[in-house]
Design a protein around this motif. Structure first.
Motif, PDB file in Angstrom:
ATOM      1  N   ASP A 243      67.364  65.062  50.837  1.00 52.21           N
ATOM      2  CA  ASP A 243      68.802  64.754  50.724  1.00 52.21           C
ATOM      3  C   ASP A 243      69.030  63.272  50.439  1.00 52.21           C
ATOM      4  OD1 ASP A 243      69.422  67.386  51.217  1.00 52.21           O
ATOM      5  OD2 ASP A 243      69.831  67.098  53.358  1.00 52.21           O
ATOM      6  N   SER A 244      68.214  62.414  51.053  1.00 54.56           N
ATOM      7  CA  SER A 244      68.391  60.970  50.851  1.00 54.56           C
ATOM      8  C   SER A 244      68.127  60.572  49.413  1.00 54.56           C
ATOM      9  CB  SER A 244      67.470  60.181  51.785  1.00 54.56           C
ATOM     10  OG  SER A 244      66.120  60.256  51.368  1.00 54.56           O
ATOM     11  N   VAL A 245      67.206  61.284  48.755  1.00 55.88           N
ATOM     12  CA  VAL A 245      66.903  61.011  47.343  1.00 55.88           C
ATOM     13  C   VAL A 245      67.951  61.660  46.442  1.00 55.88           C
ATOM     14  CG1 VAL A 245      65.233  61.358  45.474  1.00 55.88           C
ATOM     15  CG2 VAL A 245      64.434  60.746  47.763  1.00 55.88           C
TER      16      VAL A 245
ATOM     17  N   LYS B 263      59.950  59.492  41.268  1.00 55.65           N
ATOM     18  CA  LYS B 263      59.707  60.844  40.749  1.00 55.65           C
ATOM     19  C   LYS B 263      61.016  61.553  40.399  1.00 55.65           C
ATOM     20  CE  LYS B 263      55.388  61.228  40.285  1.00 55.65           C
ATOM     21  NZ  LYS B 263      54.844  61.463  38.929  1.00 55.65           N
ATOM     22  N   SER B 264      62.040  61.304  41.192  1.00 57.35           N
ATOM     23  CA  SER B 264      63.341  61.902  40.912  1.00 57.35           C
ATOM     24  C   SER B 264      63.854  61.453  39.552  1.00 57.35           C
ATOM     25  CB  SER B 264      64.338  61.517  42.013  1.00 57.35           C
ATOM     26  OG  SER B 264      65.645  61.936  41.692  1.00 57.35           O
ATOM     27  N   VAL B 265      63.728  60.181  39.257  1.00 61.66           N
ATOM     28  CA  VAL B 265      64.155  59.656  37.957  1.00 61.66           C
ATOM     29  C   VAL B 265      63.293  60.244  36.843  1.00 61.66           C
ATOM     30  CG1 VAL B 265      64.288  57.557  36.536  1.00 61.66           C
ATOM     31  CG2 VAL B 265      65.088  57.520  38.913  1.00 61.66           C
ATOM     32  N   GLU B 266      62.006  60.374  37.136  1.00 61.31           N
ATOM     33  CA  GLU B 266      61.061  60.884  36.136  1.00 61.31           C
ATOM     34  C   GLU B 266      61.420  62.293  35.667  1.00 61.31           C
ATOM     35  OE1 GLU B 266      56.471  62.027  36.486  1.00 61.31           O
ATOM     36  OE2 GLU B 266      56.803  59.873  36.779  1.00 61.31           O
ATOM     37  N   VAL B 267      61.948  63.110  36.587  1.00 62.48           N
ATOM     38  CA  VAL B 267      62.296  64.495  36.229  1.00 62.48           C
ATOM     39  C   VAL B 267      63.769  64.635  35.841  1.00 62.48           C
ATOM     40  CG1 VAL B 267      60.488  65.415  37.716  1.00 62.48           C
ATOM     41  CG2 VAL B 267      62.807  65.185  38.627  1.00 62.48           C
ATOM     42  N   GLY B 268      64.447  63.512  35.665  1.00 63.87           N
ATOM     43  CA  GLY B 268      65.820  63.566  35.186  1.00 63.87           C
ATOM     44  C   GLY B 268      66.875  63.633  36.263  1.00 63.87           C
ATOM     45  N   GLY B 269      66.482  63.320  37.493  1.00 65.27           N
ATOM     46  CA  GLY B 269      67.462  63.249  38.569  1.00 65.27           C
ATOM     47  C   GLY B 269      67.680  64.537  39.318  1.00 65.27           C
ATOM     48  N   GLY B 270      67.039  65.625  38.916  1.00 70.55           N
ATOM     49  CA  GLY B 270      67.205  66.894  39.604  1.00 70.55           C
ATOM     50  C   GLY B 270      66.311  66.989  40.830  1.00 70.55           C
ATOM     51  N   ALA B 271      66.184  68.220  41.337  1.00 73.50           N
ATOM     52  CA  ALA B 271      65.406  68.441  42.562  1.00 73.50           C
ATOM     53  C   ALA B 271      63.946  68.780  42.281  1.00 73.50           C
ATOM     54  CB  ALA B 271      66.043  69.560  43.387  1.00 73.50           C
ATOM     55  N   GLY B 272      63.529  68.711  41.023  1.00 70.57           N
ATOM     56  CA  GLY B 272      62.166  69.095  40.670  1.00 70.57           C
ATOM     57  C   GLY B 272      61.093  68.102  41.075  1.00 70.57           C
ATOM     58  N   TRP B 273      61.479  67.036  41.693  1.00 74.15           N
ATOM     59  CA  TRP B 273      60.512  65.996  42.076  1.00 74.15           C
ATOM     60  C   TRP B 273      59.746  66.336  43.347  1.00 74.15           C
ATOM     61  CZ3 TRP B 273      61.240  63.816  46.906  1.00 74.15           C
ATOM     62  CH2 TRP B 273      62.480  64.050  47.508  1.00 74.15           C
ATOM     63  N   THR B 274      60.217  67.293  44.119  1.00 75.46           N
ATOM     64  CA  THR B 274      59.684  67.508  45.472  1.00 75.46           C
ATOM     65  C   THR B 274      58.227  67.957  45.485  1.00 75.46           C
ATOM     66  OG1 THR B 274      60.620  69.738  45.489  1.00 75.46           O
ATOM     67  CG2 THR B 274      61.949  67.973  46.451  1.00 75.46           C
ATOM     68  N   ALA B 275      57.832  68.801  44.531  1.00 76.66           N
ATOM     69  CA  ALA B 275      56.449  69.288  44.510  1.00 76.66           C
ATOM     70  C   ALA B 275      55.470  68.133  44.283  1.00 76.66           C
ATOM     71  CB  ALA B 275      56.277  70.360  43.441  1.00 76.66           C
ATOM     72  N   ALA B 276      55.790  67.274  43.308  1.00 74.95           N
ATOM     73  CA  ALA B 276      54.933  66.115  43.039  1.00 74.95           C
ATOM     74  C   ALA B 276      54.912  65.170  44.230  1.00 74.95           C
ATOM     75  CB  ALA B 276      55.422  65.385  41.790  1.00 74.95           C
ATOM     76  N   PHE B 277      56.057  65.027  44.875  1.00 75.15           N
ATOM     77  CA  PHE B 277      56.159  64.170  46.061  1.00 75.15           C
ATOM     78  C   PHE B 277      55.236  64.665  47.167  1.00 75.15           C
ATOM     79  CE2 PHE B 277      58.004  63.640  50.293  1.00 75.15           C
ATOM     80  CZ  PHE B 277      58.166  62.265  50.366  1.00 75.15           C
ATOM     81  N   GLU B 278      55.305  65.929  47.456  1.00 67.12           N
ATOM     82  CA  GLU B 278      54.501  66.483  48.549  1.00 67.12           C
ATOM     83  C   GLU B 278      53.016  66.421  48.239  1.00 67.12           C
ATOM     84  OE1 GLU B 278      56.090  70.368  49.280  1.00 67.12           O
ATOM     85  OE2 GLU B 278      57.834  69.595  50.389  1.00 67.12           O
TER      86      GLU B 278
ATOM     87  N   ALA C 135      51.435  64.242  46.275  1.00 69.44           N
ATOM     88  CA  ALA C 135      50.931  62.868  46.231  1.00 69.44           C
ATOM     89  C   ALA C 135      50.996  62.162  47.576  1.00 69.44           C
ATOM     90  CB  ALA C 135      51.695  62.058  45.194  1.00 69.44           C
ATOM     91  N   THR C 136      52.041  62.447  48.360  1.00 61.07           N
ATOM     92  CA  THR C 136      52.238  61.702  49.612  1.00 61.07           C
ATOM     93  C   THR C 136      51.675  62.404  50.835  1.00 61.07           C
ATOM     94  OG1 THR C 136      54.389  62.713  50.122  1.00 61.07           O
ATOM     95  CG2 THR C 136      54.386  60.769  48.671  1.00 61.07           C
ATOM     96  N   GLY C 137      51.549  63.731  50.757  1.00 60.89           N
ATOM     97  CA  GLY C 137      51.108  64.479  51.931  1.00 60.89           C
ATOM     98  C   GLY C 137      52.218  64.703  52.943  1.00 60.89           C
ATOM     99  N   LEU C 138      53.452  64.381  52.574  1.00 60.73           N
ATOM    100  CA  LEU C 138      54.599  64.575  53.457  1.00 60.73           C
ATOM    101  C   LEU C 138      55.485  65.687  52.915  1.00 60.73           C
ATOM    102  CD1 LEU C 138      55.629  60.833  54.046  1.00 60.73           C
ATOM    103  CD2 LEU C 138      54.143  62.249  55.478  1.00 60.73           C
ATOM    104  N   ALA C 139      56.241  66.326  53.794  1.00 60.24           N
ATOM    105  CA  ALA C 139      57.150  67.393  53.379  1.00 60.24           C
ATOM    106  C   ALA C 139      58.464  66.807  52.896  1.00 60.24           C
ATOM    107  CB  ALA C 139      57.395  68.346  54.549  1.00 60.24           C
ATOM    108  N   ALA C 140      58.917  67.240  51.731  1.00 62.15           N
ATOM    109  CA  ALA C 140      60.177  66.734  51.182  1.00 62.15           C
ATOM    110  C   ALA C 140      61.369  67.113  52.050  1.00 62.15           C
ATOM    111  CB  ALA C 140      60.377  67.252  49.764  1.00 62.15           C
ATOM    112  N   ASN C 141      61.248  68.209  52.768  1.00 60.05           N
ATOM    113  CA  ASN C 141      62.346  68.615  53.659  1.00 60.05           C
ATOM    114  C   ASN C 141      62.155  68.098  55.080  1.00 60.05           C
ATOM    115  OD1 ASN C 141      60.259  70.222  54.519  1.00 60.05           O
ATOM    116  ND2 ASN C 141      61.372  72.166  54.404  1.00 60.05           N
ATOM    117  N   GLY C 142      61.194  67.180  55.230  1.00 60.67           N
ATOM    118  CA  GLY C 142      60.987  66.554  56.533  1.00 60.67           C
ATOM    119  C   GLY C 142      62.212  65.761  56.955  1.00 60.67           C
TER     120      GLY C 142
END
Length: 363
Positions: A278-280, A313-328, A330-337
């Motif tokens: 949500d913060s992103v 990553k959010s900017v890379e995918v055009g600002g939508g919600a598709g960044w979460t898979a790459a985030f998780e 690469a970072t090892g953290l849950a996007a819905n954490g």
């Protein structure tokens, strides 16, 4: 040798002899002496047993090669202790490298979201360094100006004046020594005045700028009132603004309080938790695009700067919600954490300071 070095080995169920500990500590000091800013992320990855860190592993093993008892096979646990020793040595005294190392430990921890194994004693030393250093660099020196040694200059003039000379060259030679001494002391004196004045102005500027930012209740660029932001969005806005106002590294001891105050100006009753996603997602695409140019290095630091990586990553995918898979991945953290909003803002703020520290000139 660090007083807790043996204890750290005990934590991984190893009990080397005193002689072996001494040899291992030699390797730790050798690696710590050559730590450069660009090598710090690798050292941190080894300590937290995260992917990457190959360069640090090679350096530690190379430094330990003189120790015939060191076995490079199946040495992962021991590498974490040796990397922890390197971290402890670096943060034992103030430096740009120490700032980056301690901030890096704090950022990888992700406010408790990352459950990676670690030697808690080393983490505690990094947190103590950040607290103490944030106060030390902002403290007013009781005697910041280097005084001229009038007594020594008077003695030098008296000594030169009492010597008989036979020609003009001898007279000039005597005057030359005295004048050079006077000039050297005068330069040091005036330079210390200039440095003390500049630091006092910077301290006052940092304090007043932060207070006026909070008093004004608007973002630093003046485009939005705090009350126009959502709390998840404000975690990024507040962290970015406070980082821009921070003039001394690491950030002020009261940074959590400043961020908490900013969030309470957004909404009287701040929620107990905010989702990372949500913060992103709440941040406007255009605003993220304008910010991401400053965050180029975070693409190589997803484990150290996970929240900033999410923005990139959010900017890379055009600002939508598709960044979460790459985030998780690469970072090892849950996007819905979820995190307390103040802690999330503090995490983002710390990551911004870490990026600044890693981009600094070597001390």
């Amino acid at each position: 040798m660090h007083t807790k070095f043996a204890d750290w080995y005990n934590e991984i169920s190893l009990r080397p002899t005193a002689e072996t500990l001494a040899e291992r500590w030699k390797a730790v000091e050798a690696v710590a002496a050559g730590v450069k800013l660009k090598k710090i992320p690798d050292a941190l990855r080894v300590f937290f047993n995260l992917p990457g860190g190959a360069i640090a592993v090679e350096e530690i093993r190379a430094a330990a090669k003189e120790d015939k008892t060191y076995l490079a096979e199946n040495d992962q646990k021991e590498l974490t202790v040796l990397a922890g020793g390197v971290i402890a040595v670096v943060v034992s005294k103030s430096s740009t490298q120490a700032d980056a190392m301690a901030l890096g430990v704090s950022c990888i921890e992700a406010q408790g979201m990352r459950k990676a194994t670690r030697l808690q004693g080393v983490v505690d030393e990094c947190m103590a360094y950040l607290s103490e250093e944030s106060v030390r660099v902002r403290a007013v020196d009781n005697n910041p100006v280097k005084d001229m040694n009038v007594a020594a200059l008077t003695k030098r003039i008296t000594e030169r004046g009492g010597v008989a000379v036979g020609d003009i060259n001898s007279i000039w030679s005597g005057m030359d020594v005295v004048l050079k001494d006077l000039l050297g002391q005068h330069t040091a004196h005036t330079s210390s005045i200039s440095i003390a004045l500049n630091q006092a102005v910077q301290r006052l500027s940092e304090q007043t700028d932060i207070l006026w930012w909070l008093f004004g209740e608007h973002t630093l660029d003046g485009t939005k009132a705090f009350s126009d932001l959502t709390v998840p969005e404000a975690c990024h806005w507040g962290a970015r603004d406070l980082a821009a106002l921070t003039q001394f590294m690491p950030g002020p001891f009261a940074a959590p309080a400043f961020l908490n105050r900013m969030l309470r100006l957004v909404k009287d009753k701040v929620p107990t938790h905010v989702r990372i996603s949500d913060s992103v997602n709440d941040c406007k695409k255009e605003w993220k695009e304008g910010w991401v140019s400053e965050l180029a290095s975070v693409q190589q630091l997803p484990d150290l700067c996970p929240m900033l990586f999410g923005i990139a990553k959010s900017v890379e995918v055009g600002g939508g919600a598709g960044w979460t898979a790459a985030f998780e991945h690469a970072t090892g953290l849950a996007a819905n954490g979820k995190l307390d909003p103040t802690l999330l803002a503090l995490q983002i703020y710390s990551e911004l300071l870490l990026v600044r520290a890693l981009g600094s000139k070597e001390a």
